[in-house]
Design an enzyme around this catalytic site. Structure first.
Site, PDB file in Angstrom:
ATOM      1  CG  HIS A 199      63.878  54.925  31.579  1.00  0.00           C
ATOM      2  ND1 HIS A 199      65.623  55.964  30.586  1.00  0.00           N
ATOM      3  CD2 HIS A 199      64.200  54.916  30.175  1.00  0.00           C
ATOM      4  CE1 HIS A 199      65.826  55.507  29.278  1.00  0.00           C
ATOM      5  NE2 HIS A 199      64.893  54.836  29.436  1.00  0.00           N
ATOM      6  NE  ARG A 306      57.352  47.084  19.923  1.00  0.00           N
ATOM      7  CZ  ARG A 306      55.647  46.070  20.631  1.00  0.00           C
ATOM      8  NH1 ARG A 306      56.222  45.272  21.533  1.00  0.00           N
ATOM      9  NH2 ARG A 306      54.762  46.296  19.588  1.00  0.00           N
ATOM     10  NE  ARG A 342      59.641  46.295  15.290  1.00  0.00           N
ATOM     11  CZ  ARG A 342      58.524  46.911  15.428  1.00  0.00           C
ATOM     12  NH1 ARG A 342      56.717  47.175  15.585  1.00  0.00           N
ATOM     13  NH2 ARG A 342      58.670  47.516  17.385  1.00  0.00           N
ATOM     14  CD  GLU A 441      54.012  47.428  10.994  1.00  0.00           C
ATOM     15  OE1 GLU A 441      54.575  47.667  12.707  1.00  0.00           O
ATOM     16  OE2 GLU A 441      55.282  47.493  11.068  1.00  0.00           O
ATOM     17  CG  ASN A 464      49.990  47.389  18.644  1.00  0.00           C
ATOM     18  OD1 ASN A 464      48.848  46.498  18.485  1.00  0.00           O
ATOM     19  ND2 ASN A 464      51.069  47.312  19.243  1.00  0.00           N
ATOM     20  CG  ASP A 465      52.050  51.040  13.669  1.00  0.00           C
ATOM     21  OD1 ASP A 465      51.504  51.642  13.844  1.00  0.00           O
ATOM     22  OD2 ASP A 465      52.936  49.888  13.822  1.00  0.00           O
ATOM     23  NE  ARG A 475      50.748  51.961  18.190  1.00  0.00           N
ATOM     24  CZ  ARG A 475      51.573  51.190  18.430  1.00  0.00           C
ATOM     25  NH1 ARG A 475      51.940  50.843  16.640  1.00  0.00           N
ATOM     26  NH2 ARG A 475      52.112  50.773  19.192  1.00  0.00           N
ATOM     27  CB  CYS A 512      54.343  40.348  16.716  1.00  0.00           C
ATOM     28  SG  CYS A 512      54.323  42.087  15.495  1.00  0.00           S
TER      29      CYS A 512
HETATM   30  C1  PEP Z   1      52.505  46.743  15.923  1.00  0.00           C
HETATM   31  O1  PEP Z   1      52.321  47.414  14.829  1.00  0.00           O
HETATM   32  O2  PEP Z   1      51.565  46.219  15.752  1.00  0.00           O
HETATM   33  C2  PEP Z   1      54.263  45.798  16.205  1.00  0.00           C
HETATM   34  C3  PEP Z   1      53.998  44.629  16.678  1.00  0.00           C
HETATM   35  O3  PEP Z   1      54.024  46.935  15.602  1.00  0.00           O
HETATM   36  P1  PEP Z   1      54.717  48.625  17.423  1.00  0.00           P
HETATM   37  O4  PEP Z   1      53.928  48.363  18.281  1.00  0.00           O
HETATM   38  O5  PEP Z   1      56.380  48.250  17.590  1.00  0.00           O
HETATM   39  O6  PEP Z   1      55.120  49.346  16.093  1.00  0.00           O
HETATM   40 MG    MG Z   2      54.001  48.545  14.190  1.00  0.00          MG
END
Ligand code: PEP
Ligand code: MG
Length: 601
Positions: A199, A306, A342, A441, A464-465, A475, A512
């Site tokens: 935090h 998020r 989301r 994703e 990212n995913d 990751r 995103c």
């Molecule tokens: C992603 O996976 O790119 C994404 C935006 O979601 P998160 O990073 O929250 O998994």
């Molecule tokens: Mg994701």
């Protein structure tokens, strides 16, 4: 060894959790652990000891409330919700009743009973495998220590910071300390303990103060009043830097603040390519406190909210009403732009003990995200109802994460339709036409994108995913970070197929994930035809500036050429070459920032 370092110079590397650089004197916060004695309380005095504990407990709660109110009063941007989380822990019966029970059954003094109870609770937390929950264990310890300090009369939230700017160095910082000091002359935080999900790190980031955590032996190496450089971007602290290093960082700091002013000019300019192709730039948001930065960010609304952070910071589960309040604040703040909310994406790297399965071998592929929500329909419907009801207050889009196939998307939509029917029957208002999209994703979703595009209102690519699953790279695993390559030919092909499928069906395609904020990937994303990029607010104005200097037609031609290459390295070099030759002016500021960094680092 760098010749610019003098003999007492020490560079300690950790993890940068909040960007920026600062040069200042070090203030070492050695929060010495209070030594307490074990005392046996005579039976007749036990009620008195319990009362002593209760009073100290109330004083601790009062002082936390005061800090929270001071934060809200001094500025609207501090994440007072974290203090709320600490207040909630302080009020937890497990702690209060547990301590009282120990005082009564073992006839021991309150201080001893608190430490004993906390040791028990910490043992439970430390056995949990996930980092986030272990961090919460430390929160319990910090909160309980407040009561101990009240009992022995050693309260000290107001650290004397002296006159000039300081970099606070500590073993660890409580969120309350972080937030409190941020109101003073603190220009950086450096701690031995902590992680990007702690935090204190979230507070520093949201206050835009450079912060580095995980710095081994920091409090032993740093002397009170030593000059130090903190570099939140590279994740390091330099103790006793040479005059040359100080000069370099000083000029970098000045340059970065001038840069912020220069970039501000782009705030209200349209996000479009040199030849007039509009690409919407929206913000990624984790906590509502970040909304304070929205007006200056240049964002056209929020492209990814998020929502799991609402759950992570809540004792138990957030109610429908609590969520409505949260979403309405967001929707009203981004007006006239929309907010893409989301649904709960918990599991993987984000855990909550009463929600997620904790003993999964491979949580990234486990019962996470939409799978978990579909598994717990009543939990999911509480959120869907809240989003729907909040949609009555302004433009809202809802999006489902981690969709791997048609069934999941249709099931999620069905629960949304059920929620709409219920609200209809209850006579409650909501936006019947709210757009419903899904995140791409999982490679399977990308492969069937042409089919999914027929039933979705929009796609949002979560790179990212998507990269994690396409290239089989965890990751969270630092050993394979070097393989994480957004410009991998497979990644480019998969993105292209999703964008084409979306456009074929006439729906917009957003990105995103972190790739959306990667300036080196920007010409590629333009050339691939993305309609919207959603990113952390801090990156946006630079990206907008670059975007305005890129020619859309040329970017498309470049992308066509990139598909001839087999190696990610070739692709990256080709894009770099284009940037340096064709778009040098668009990238000039960024290249300059990068060069200053390499010189100093
Ligand atoms: C992603 O996976 O790119 C994404 C935006 O979601 P998160 O990073 O929250 O998994
Ligand atoms: Mg994701």
């Amino acid at each position: 060894m760098d010749s610019r370092l003098n003999h007492s110079t020490k560079v300690i590397r950790g993890a940068g959790v909040s960007d920026g650089v600062a040069v200042a004197k070090v203030l070492v916060l050695e929060r010495e652990r209070i030594v307490i004695r074990h005392r046996i309380i005579p039976r007749e005095k036990v009620p008195e000891e319990v009362a002593r504990f209760r009073e100290a407990h109330q004083r601790a709660a009062r002082s936390l409330t005061e800090i929270k109110e001071a934060m809200i009063g001094a500025s609207s941007r501090e994440p007072a919700f974290i203090i709320d989380a600490h207040l909630m822990m302080l009020e937890d019966d497990l702690l209060i009743e547990g301590v009282i029970e120990l005082i009564e059954s073992e006839m021991i003094n309150a201080e001893w009973a608190i430490r004993k109870k906390v040791t028990e609770l910490m043992a439970v937390f430390s056995r949990l495998s996930d980092e986030y929950l272990r961090e919460r264990g430390k929160d319990v310890e910090q909160v309980a220590e407040r009561v101990v300090r009240e009992l022995v009369g050693k309260t000290e939230d107001n650290v004397n910071l002296g006159d000039g700017p300081v970099i606070v160095v500590a073993r660890e910082l409580t969120p309350a300390e972080t937030a409190h000091m941020a109101l003073e002359n603190v220009v950086g935080f450096a701690t031995e303990i902590g992680s990007p999900t702690s935090h204190a790190a979230i507070v520093a980031k949201s206050l835009r103060i450079p912060a580095v955590v995980g710095l081994k032996n920091l409090t032993r190496e740093a002397g009170q009043g030593d000059v130090a450089v903190i570099d939140g971007h590279s994740g390091l602290i330099i103790l006793n830097p040479s005059p040359e290093t100080i000069d370099e960082y000083e000029s970098r700091r000045k340059w970065l603040s001038e840069l912020r002013l220069v970039l501000k000019r782009y705030k209200d300019l349209p996000a479009e390519t040199e030849d007039g192709r509009r690409i919407k730039l929206a913000a990624n948001l984790e906590i509502l406190e970040e909304l304070a930065f929205l007006p200056d960010s240049g964002a056209e609304g929020v492209g990814l909210y998020r929502t799991e952070f609402i759950y992570l910071d809540h004792k138990g589960l957030p109610s429908e009403e609590e969520q409505i309040e949260n979403y309405e604040r967001l929707i009203k703040a981004v007006h006239p732009h929309g907010a893409t909310i989301r649904t709960l994406d918990i599991g993987g790297d984000k855990f909550k003990s009463d929600l997620t399965v904790t003993n999964e071998q491979n949580p990234a592929m486990g019962l996470r995200s939409i799978r978990l929500c579909l598994n717990r329909p009543s939990l999911f419907k509480t959120q869907l109802r809240a989003i729907l009801r909040a949609s009555a207050s302004g433009k809202t889009r809802v999006m489902f994460p981690m969709i791997s196939g048609h069934e999941e998307f249709l099931q999620a939509r069905e629960l949304l339709a059920e929620s709409m029917d219920e609200l209809d029957k209850e006579g409650r208002a909501f936006d019947r036409d709210l757009e419903v999209g899904l995140m791409i994703e999982v490679p399977s979703a990308a492969i069937i994108a042409p089919q999914l595009a027929k039933v979705a209102d929009f796609f949002s690519i979560g790179t990212n995913d998507l990269i994690q699953y396409t290239l089989a790279i965890d990751r969270m695993n630092e050993h394979v970070t070097y393989l994480y390559e957004p410009l991998h030919p497979a990644v480019l092909r998969i993105i292209k197929s999703v964008v084409d499928a979306g456009h074929e069906a006439g729906i917009p395609v957003t990105m995103c994930g972190a790739m959306a904020a990667d300036s080196a990937s920007l010409p590629v994303l333009v050339g691939l035809g993305l309609d919207e990029l959603s990113m952390p607010m801090g990156s946006m104005l630079m990206l907008k500036k670059i975007l305005r200097g890129i020619n859309g037609r040329e970017a498309r031609t470049l992308v066509e050429e990139l598909f001839q290459y087999n190696l990610a390295r070739e692709i990256r070099n080709r894009v770099k070459r284009e940037i340096r030759t064709r778009w040098a002016e668009a990238y000039a500021l960024e290249l300059e920032a990068f060069e200053i960094e390499t010189a100093a680092g």
